[in-house]
Design an enzyme around this catalytic site. Sequence first.
Site, PDB file in Angstrom:
ATOM      1  N   GLU A   1      46.861  49.995  36.150  1.00 26.25           N
ATOM      2  CA  GLU A   1      46.221  50.620  35.221  1.00 26.25           C
ATOM      3  C   GLU A   1      46.642  51.905  34.715  1.00 26.25           C
ATOM      4  O   GLU A   1      46.542  52.725  35.773  1.00 26.25           O
ATOM      5  CB  GLU A   1      44.603  50.329  35.569  1.00 26.25           C
ATOM      6  CG  GLU A   1      44.147  48.993  35.358  1.00 26.25           C
ATOM      7  CD  GLU A   1      42.610  48.876  35.461  1.00 26.25           C
ATOM      8  OE1 GLU A   1      41.989  49.731  35.533  1.00 26.25           O
ATOM      9  OE2 GLU A   1      42.175  47.774  35.430  1.00 26.25           O
TER      10      GLU A   1
ATOM     11  N   HIS B   1      39.475  48.714  30.614  1.00 25.07           N
ATOM     12  CA  HIS B   1      38.558  48.947  31.532  1.00 25.07           C
ATOM     13  C   HIS B   1      37.243  49.859  31.114  1.00 25.07           C
ATOM     14  O   HIS B   1      37.061  50.703  31.770  1.00 25.07           O
ATOM     15  CB  HIS B   1      39.172  49.786  32.763  1.00 25.07           C
ATOM     16  CG  HIS B   1      38.551  49.260  34.251  1.00 25.07           C
ATOM     17  ND1 HIS B   1      39.307  49.559  35.340  1.00 25.07           N
ATOM     18  CD2 HIS B   1      37.332  49.306  34.421  1.00 25.07           C
ATOM     19  CE1 HIS B   1      38.427  49.122  36.429  1.00 25.07           C
ATOM     20  NE2 HIS B   1      37.187  48.893  35.895  1.00 25.07           N
TER      21      HIS B   1
HETATM   22  P1  NAD Z   1      28.638  41.978  43.924  1.00 30.39           P
HETATM   23  O1  NAD Z   1      29.199  42.300  45.469  1.00 30.39           O
HETATM   24  O2  NAD Z   1      27.279  42.428  43.376  1.00 30.39           O
HETATM   25  O3  NAD Z   1      28.890  40.624  43.742  1.00 30.39           O
HETATM   26  C1  NAD Z   1      30.131  39.889  44.023  1.00 30.39           C
HETATM   27  C2  NAD Z   1      29.693  38.510  44.278  1.00 30.39           C
HETATM   28  O4  NAD Z   1      31.168  37.674  44.529  1.00 30.39           O
HETATM   29  C3  NAD Z   1      28.952  38.344  45.348  1.00 30.39           C
HETATM   30  O5  NAD Z   1      27.774  37.436  45.134  1.00 30.39           O
HETATM   31  C4  NAD Z   1      29.776  37.545  46.386  1.00 30.39           C
HETATM   32  O6  NAD Z   1      29.062  36.545  47.195  1.00 30.39           O
HETATM   33  C5  NAD Z   1      30.749  36.858  45.539  1.00 30.39           C
HETATM   34  N1  NAD Z   1      32.216  36.586  46.146  1.00 30.39           N
HETATM   35  C6  NAD Z   1      32.700  37.142  47.202  1.00 30.39           C
HETATM   36  N2  NAD Z   1      33.887  36.458  47.429  1.00 30.39           N
HETATM   37  C7  NAD Z   1      34.054  35.274  46.693  1.00 30.39           C
HETATM   38  C8  NAD Z   1      35.060  34.346  46.403  1.00 30.39           C
HETATM   39  N3  NAD Z   1      36.096  34.407  47.283  1.00 30.39           N
HETATM   40  N4  NAD Z   1      34.669  33.349  45.600  1.00 30.39           N
HETATM   41  C9  NAD Z   1      33.549  33.578  44.721  1.00 30.39           C
HETATM   42  N5  NAD Z   1      32.574  34.404  44.904  1.00 30.39           N
HETATM   43  C10 NAD Z   1      32.820  35.391  45.796  1.00 30.39           C
HETATM   44  O7  NAD Z   1      29.615  42.838  42.747  1.00 30.39           O
HETATM   45  P2  NAD Z   1      29.229  43.178  41.514  1.00 30.39           P
HETATM   46  O8  NAD Z   1      28.501  44.473  41.275  1.00 30.39           O
HETATM   47  O9  NAD Z   1      28.962  42.101  40.629  1.00 30.39           O
HETATM   48  O10 NAD Z   1      30.823  43.536  40.793  1.00 30.39           O
HETATM   49  C11 NAD Z   1      31.846  42.327  40.677  1.00 30.39           C
HETATM   50  C12 NAD Z   1      33.092  42.953  40.071  1.00 30.39           C
HETATM   51  O11 NAD Z   1      32.970  43.516  39.110  1.00 30.39           O
HETATM   52  C13 NAD Z   1      33.590  43.790  41.041  1.00 30.39           C
HETATM   53  O12 NAD Z   1      35.045  43.518  41.411  1.00 30.39           O
HETATM   54  C14 NAD Z   1      33.545  45.209  40.649  1.00 30.39           C
HETATM   55  O13 NAD Z   1      34.825  45.907  41.267  1.00 30.39           O
HETATM   56  C15 NAD Z   1      33.944  44.881  39.100  1.00 30.39           C
HETATM   57  N6  NAD Z   1      33.332  45.957  38.182  1.00 30.39           N
HETATM   58  C16 NAD Z   1      34.085  46.099  37.178  1.00 30.39           C
HETATM   59  C17 NAD Z   1      33.640  46.934  36.208  1.00 30.39           C
HETATM   60  C18 NAD Z   1      34.524  47.194  34.829  1.00 30.39           C
HETATM   61  O14 NAD Z   1      34.358  48.380  34.230  1.00 30.39           O
HETATM   62  N7  NAD Z   1      34.897  46.323  34.348  1.00 30.39           N
HETATM   63  C19 NAD Z   1      32.242  47.815  36.371  1.00 30.39           C
HETATM   64  C20 NAD Z   1      31.929  47.481  37.614  1.00 30.39           C
HETATM   65  C21 NAD Z   1      32.093  46.494  38.545  1.00 30.39           C
END
Ligand code: NAD
Length: 527
Positions: free
Chosen positions: A261, A279
């Site tokens: 990115e 993003h």
């Molecule tokens: P979170 O930790 O609350 O949830 C993640 C979930 O993924 C958990 O329930 C976990 O059990 C599950 N998980 C872990 N390994 C797994 C696997 N191998 N297969 C299936 N499920 C699995 O995280 P969140 O706050 O919901 O964030 C999710 C994603 O979004 C992260 O990658 C975060 O970096 C990303 N994010 C992106 C932005 C954006 O601007 N696009 C902003 C915030 C967060």
Amino acid sequence: MDQKKVIVADSINEKGISDLEEVADVTVDTSITPEELVKTIKDYDAIVVRSRTKVTREVIEAAPKLKIIARAGVGVDNVDVEAANEKGIMVINAPESTSISVAEHTMGLMMSLARKISLADKSVKEGKWEKSKFMGMELNNKILGIVGMGRIGSQVVKRAKAFNMDILVYDPYISDEAGLEMGVSVVDLETLIRQSDLITLHVPLTPETRNLISADELEIMKDTAFIINCSRGGIVNEEALYDALKNNKIGGAALDVFTEEPPQDSPLFELDNLVATPHIGASTVEAQRDAALIVANEIITVFQDGSPRNVLNMPVMDPKNFQLMKPYLELAEKMGSFMMQATSGNIKNMDVTYCGELAEMPQHDILTRSILQVILNPILTEPVNLVNALSIAQNRGIVVTEGKRLESEGYKCIIELEIKTDEDVFSIDGTFVDEPKIIKINGYWVDVKPEGNMFIAKYQDLPGTIGAIGTKLGEHEINIATMQVGRREAGGEAIMVLKVDQSVPQSVLEEVKKMDNVDGAVSLEFD
Ligand code: NAD
């Protein structure tokens, strides 16, 4: 009492600042240089940053009064958490502030794909009126596959329900009950990929999730299905995605995140069936406001001697207790790592019993937290730490029980750890004699240093079985360094623990598991 002093070093929402001003003397300097910060930080009790300001070790060491470092956002990449730990400074952030924004952006991308909104917009602005080209698809009654039902995934569930979608979830770390509660069907990844009309990814980037969606997964998607990634770049393999989109193997894709990115000359951008955003999942006024309000509220809580919710680092133990507990913290971490690798399925219960001298020591709940931290960290986006480990376990439906026993089978201290998942029960006992040692696995006495590569098999104690397993590993050039076996009675259930020179790959484990008289096999790796 002196009024507390807070420096806000990056621009944050005004309401956060005005909340802080009610209890503290607040300086806002959003153009402060690193050198100036090192000079002035000595006067402050708290610092608030977003992404611009780096709270380095140098800053932390120049800050004798500092109690809190607050990041008004998710993650703390710009804070030296280790240096803060050493000085007993709390690091807090606002992990839940962006979940709704990302979930809404996901819905937006879903709509854009289903109704070709971005393509239609471009076409109208080019002076065209191509109504028939932009035939869309309703979301109503479609199957949405959500990979990862954490903070953001759960918010997507709520919104997708309003669109009357049927929801499949793949998340190996949530329970079926959690799925039932949310009104979704929890399935395996292959079922989700095969059946969904739209797939959206909400998992952290871990070794397990890197390239989670590659050529094989894209191959089994419906030809009309869409995939959306608003989580992290690298979870969808971009080369494989390019091939699938180019050959119309899938209906389309939307990406908010990329492996690199900003992406450099990505061939993906030549394709009409790709929607891309830079993003911006979390980029809303509300997410930024909430982040500022959450951290302001946390700082006020700390100033008023309350307990903040989003502390990321270790609570300060008094140095005497820390020295006493240090070896056992090391043992707890090794035992957590052992269990994280040896068990599979959703964890339902974790029982820990502290035996011998350990039963009489203060603060042994820190060891329970340390075990949970090692087990939960690899699967969650936000760092699990000694402060939040118990509440995170509770939120995920894990029942944690602690016990104490003075008797310790001839050792000074033992930690007994048992984990029940929906697939398995596994127990280990560990002790510390100059170094951490595992002395029992599933009730069988062993004497194992958790280091390097290990292989454990459960088998029926029948002639030839041990040899056959050794031969199988040999066929794959895996050299056995040491072997221990444990059994209760001849011909009954037994366990074999091997130290091996190379890690045993999954494919070999699968072959061993299929052998006669073998009931299970796992491969473990320690630092
Ligand atoms: P979170 O930790 O609350 O949830 C993640 C979930 O993924 C958990 O329930 C976990 O059990 C599950 N998980 C872990 N390994 C797994 C696997 N191998 N297969 C299936 N499920 C699995 O995280 P969140 O706050 O919901 O964030 C999710 C994603 O979004 C992260 O990658 C975060 O970096 C990303 N994010 C992106 C932005 C954006 O601007 N696009 C902003 C915030 C967060």
